[in-house]
Design an enzyme around this catalytic site. Structure first.
Site, PDB file in Angstrom:
ATOM      1  N   ASN A   1      56.334  38.527  23.643  1.00 59.87           N
ATOM      2  CA  ASN A   1      56.426  37.567  22.543  1.00 59.87           C
ATOM      3  C   ASN A   1      55.264  37.872  21.584  1.00 59.87           C
ATOM      4  O   ASN A   1      54.120  37.527  21.880  1.00 59.87           O
ATOM      5  CB  ASN A   1      56.328  36.144  23.102  1.00 59.87           C
ATOM      6  CG  ASN A   1      56.302  35.088  22.006  1.00 59.87           C
ATOM      7  OD1 ASN A   1      56.477  35.396  20.824  1.00 59.87           O
ATOM      8  ND2 ASN A   1      56.078  33.842  22.393  1.00 59.87           N
TER       9      ASN A   1
ATOM     10  N   LYS B   1      54.624  36.660  18.796  1.00 56.91           N
ATOM     11  CA  LYS B   1      54.201  35.484  18.008  1.00 56.91           C
ATOM     12  C   LYS B   1      54.030  35.875  16.532  1.00 56.91           C
ATOM     13  O   LYS B   1      54.735  36.745  16.049  1.00 56.91           O
ATOM     14  CB  LYS B   1      52.951  34.850  18.630  1.00 56.91           C
ATOM     15  CG  LYS B   1      53.174  34.541  20.124  1.00 56.91           C
ATOM     16  CD  LYS B   1      52.124  33.669  20.740  1.00 56.91           C
ATOM     17  CE  LYS B   1      52.484  33.407  22.202  1.00 56.91           C
ATOM     18  NZ  LYS B   1      51.533  32.547  22.889  1.00 56.91           N
TER      19      LYS B   1
ATOM     20  N   HIS C   1      59.672  27.258  23.029  1.00 58.38           N
ATOM     21  CA  HIS C   1      58.296  27.651  23.371  1.00 58.38           C
ATOM     22  C   HIS C   1      57.375  26.455  23.127  1.00 58.38           C
ATOM     23  O   HIS C   1      57.594  25.680  22.190  1.00 58.38           O
ATOM     24  CB  HIS C   1      57.866  28.846  22.518  1.00 58.38           C
ATOM     25  CG  HIS C   1      56.588  29.461  22.993  1.00 58.38           C
ATOM     26  ND1 HIS C   1      55.364  28.897  22.725  1.00 58.38           N
ATOM     27  CD2 HIS C   1      56.350  30.561  23.750  1.00 58.38           C
ATOM     28  CE1 HIS C   1      54.421  29.646  23.300  1.00 58.38           C
ATOM     29  NE2 HIS C   1      54.988  30.658  23.922  1.00 58.38           N
TER      30      HIS C   1
ATOM     31  N   GLU D   1      54.627  26.233  21.786  1.00 58.47           N
ATOM     32  CA  GLU D   1      54.059  26.207  20.426  1.00 58.47           C
ATOM     33  C   GLU D   1      55.057  25.617  19.431  1.00 58.47           C
ATOM     34  O   GLU D   1      54.665  24.992  18.451  1.00 58.47           O
ATOM     35  CB  GLU D   1      53.607  27.626  20.028  1.00 58.47           C
ATOM     36  CG  GLU D   1      52.343  28.012  20.788  1.00 58.47           C
ATOM     37  CD  GLU D   1      52.165  29.504  21.041  1.00 58.47           C
ATOM     38  OE1 GLU D   1      52.855  30.320  20.405  1.00 58.47           O
ATOM     39  OE2 GLU D   1      51.325  29.844  21.890  1.00 58.47           O
TER      40      GLU D   1
ATOM     41  N   GLU E   1      56.072  28.396  31.373  1.00 61.60           N
ATOM     42  CA  GLU E   1      54.821  28.707  30.694  1.00 61.60           C
ATOM     43  C   GLU E   1      53.909  27.480  30.700  1.00 61.60           C
ATOM     44  O   GLU E   1      54.011  26.615  29.812  1.00 61.60           O
ATOM     45  CB  GLU E   1      55.098  29.116  29.247  1.00 61.60           C
ATOM     46  CG  GLU E   1      55.897  30.389  29.123  1.00 61.60           C
ATOM     47  CD  GLU E   1      55.569  31.139  27.840  1.00 61.60           C
ATOM     48  OE1 GLU E   1      55.389  32.351  27.915  1.00 61.60           O
ATOM     49  OE2 GLU E   1      55.461  30.501  26.776  1.00 61.60           O
TER      50      GLU E   1
ATOM     51  N   GLY F   1      47.291  31.854  26.232  1.00 61.40           N
ATOM     52  CA  GLY F   1      46.239  32.314  25.330  1.00 61.40           C
ATOM     53  C   GLY F   1      44.848  31.870  25.744  1.00 61.40           C
ATOM     54  O   GLY F   1      43.911  31.963  24.957  1.00 61.40           O
TER      55      GLY F   1
ATOM     56  N   SER G   1      48.865  34.027  29.891  1.00 63.22           N
ATOM     57  CA  SER G   1      47.770  34.964  30.210  1.00 63.22           C
ATOM     58  C   SER G   1      48.151  35.989  31.280  1.00 63.22           C
ATOM     59  O   SER G   1      47.337  36.346  32.124  1.00 63.22           O
ATOM     60  CB  SER G   1      46.506  34.201  30.609  1.00 63.22           C
ATOM     61  OG  SER G   1      46.059  33.402  29.524  1.00 63.22           O
TER      62      SER G   1
END
Ligand code: 13P
Length: 256
Positions: free
Chosen positions: A12, A14, A102, A104, A172, A178, A218
């Protein structure tokens, strides 16, 4: 990973990269796959660039066996949705996969389980495979709500008509994205097993066992092998480490 499922290693990207970077990264990923001889590998390799790079990346990986995906889609097929991209548009560009829900997107765009479900159903209707993301926040984990949150998200986000060909689930944990802080293999397996049980309940034993469940958060060349050795971890959804072809490839080596 249990017998009968094939690993999926998904990058991904991003909101990263310009035309030149995307092309170079895609070509470098394709080169690794070619050098390894793509036929006898136990994993599929997928890259999900930002919308702007999909076309160029598609050209760069053509014929290589690397698969192409996107990071989001709208739930409608077409219409007055300024700035949005539909699933049929992604299909038209050569995408086979699209990530939906996701964290985010859930956080920055207020997407709820019902929105994620609608997007996944639009993806399937367009002939794409939906990668449906779920995961708890640190606060929820600390309050011991991890299993309840993931159960609720899977139940609420799983598309109608889901099967192993058109749906992948990605766990996730938000606190691992991250942050450099990865779930331990045991923490990942605990939630993957719960997701597996929910999939079996919703889709029946055969389909529920066949749907791939990815871990994301991560994941890197150092921790990938241990994570993917877990019985219900069928691959990874990789952010940071997917932006360097050598690291992305090294993560995929964790499947061997
Ligand atoms: P990182 O690998 O950068 O933690 O990102 C994970 C992720 O969000 C993939 O979708």
């Amino acid at each position: 990973m249990a017998k009968g499922r094939r690993y999926l290693i998904a990058g991904n990207w991003k909101m990263n990269g310009f035309k030149k970077d995307g092309k170079e990264l895609a070509k470098a990923v394709a080169k690794h796959l070619k050098a390894a001889g793509k036929d006898d590998l136990p994993f599929d390799l997928l890259v999900c660039p930002p919308f702007t790079l999909i076309r160029g990346v598609g050209k760069a990986i053509k014929g290589s066996g690397v698969k192409l995906g996107a990071q989001d889609c709208h739930a409608a097929e077409k219409g007055a949705h300024t700035g949005d991209i539909s699933a049929p548009m992604l299909k038209d560009l050569g995408c086979e996969f699209v990530i939906v829900g996701h964290s985010e997107r859930r956080t920055n765009h207020g997407e709820k389980d019902a929105d994620v479900k609608a997007k996944a159903e639009a993806a399937i209707a367009a002939g794409l495979t939906a990668i449906v993301c779920v995961g708890e926040t640190l606060e929820q984990r600390d309050k011991r709500q991890t299993l309840a949150v993931n159960r609720r998200q899977v139940k609420g986000s799983l598309p109608k008509g889901a099967n192993a060909r058109n749906t992948v689930v990605a766990y996730e944990p938000v606190w691992a994205i991250g942050t450099g802080r990865t779930a331990t293999p045991e923490q990942a397996q605990e939630v993957h097993a719960l997701i597996r049980a929910e999939l079996v309940k919703a889709l029946g034993e055969k389909a529920g066992q066949a749907v791939r469940i990815l871990y994301g958060g991560s994941m890197n060349p150092k921790n990938a092998k241990e994570l993917m050795a877990q019985p219900d971890v069928d691959g990874g959804l990789i952010g940071g480490a997917s932006l360097k072809a050598d690291d992305f490839w090294a993560v995929a080596q964790g499947c061997l």
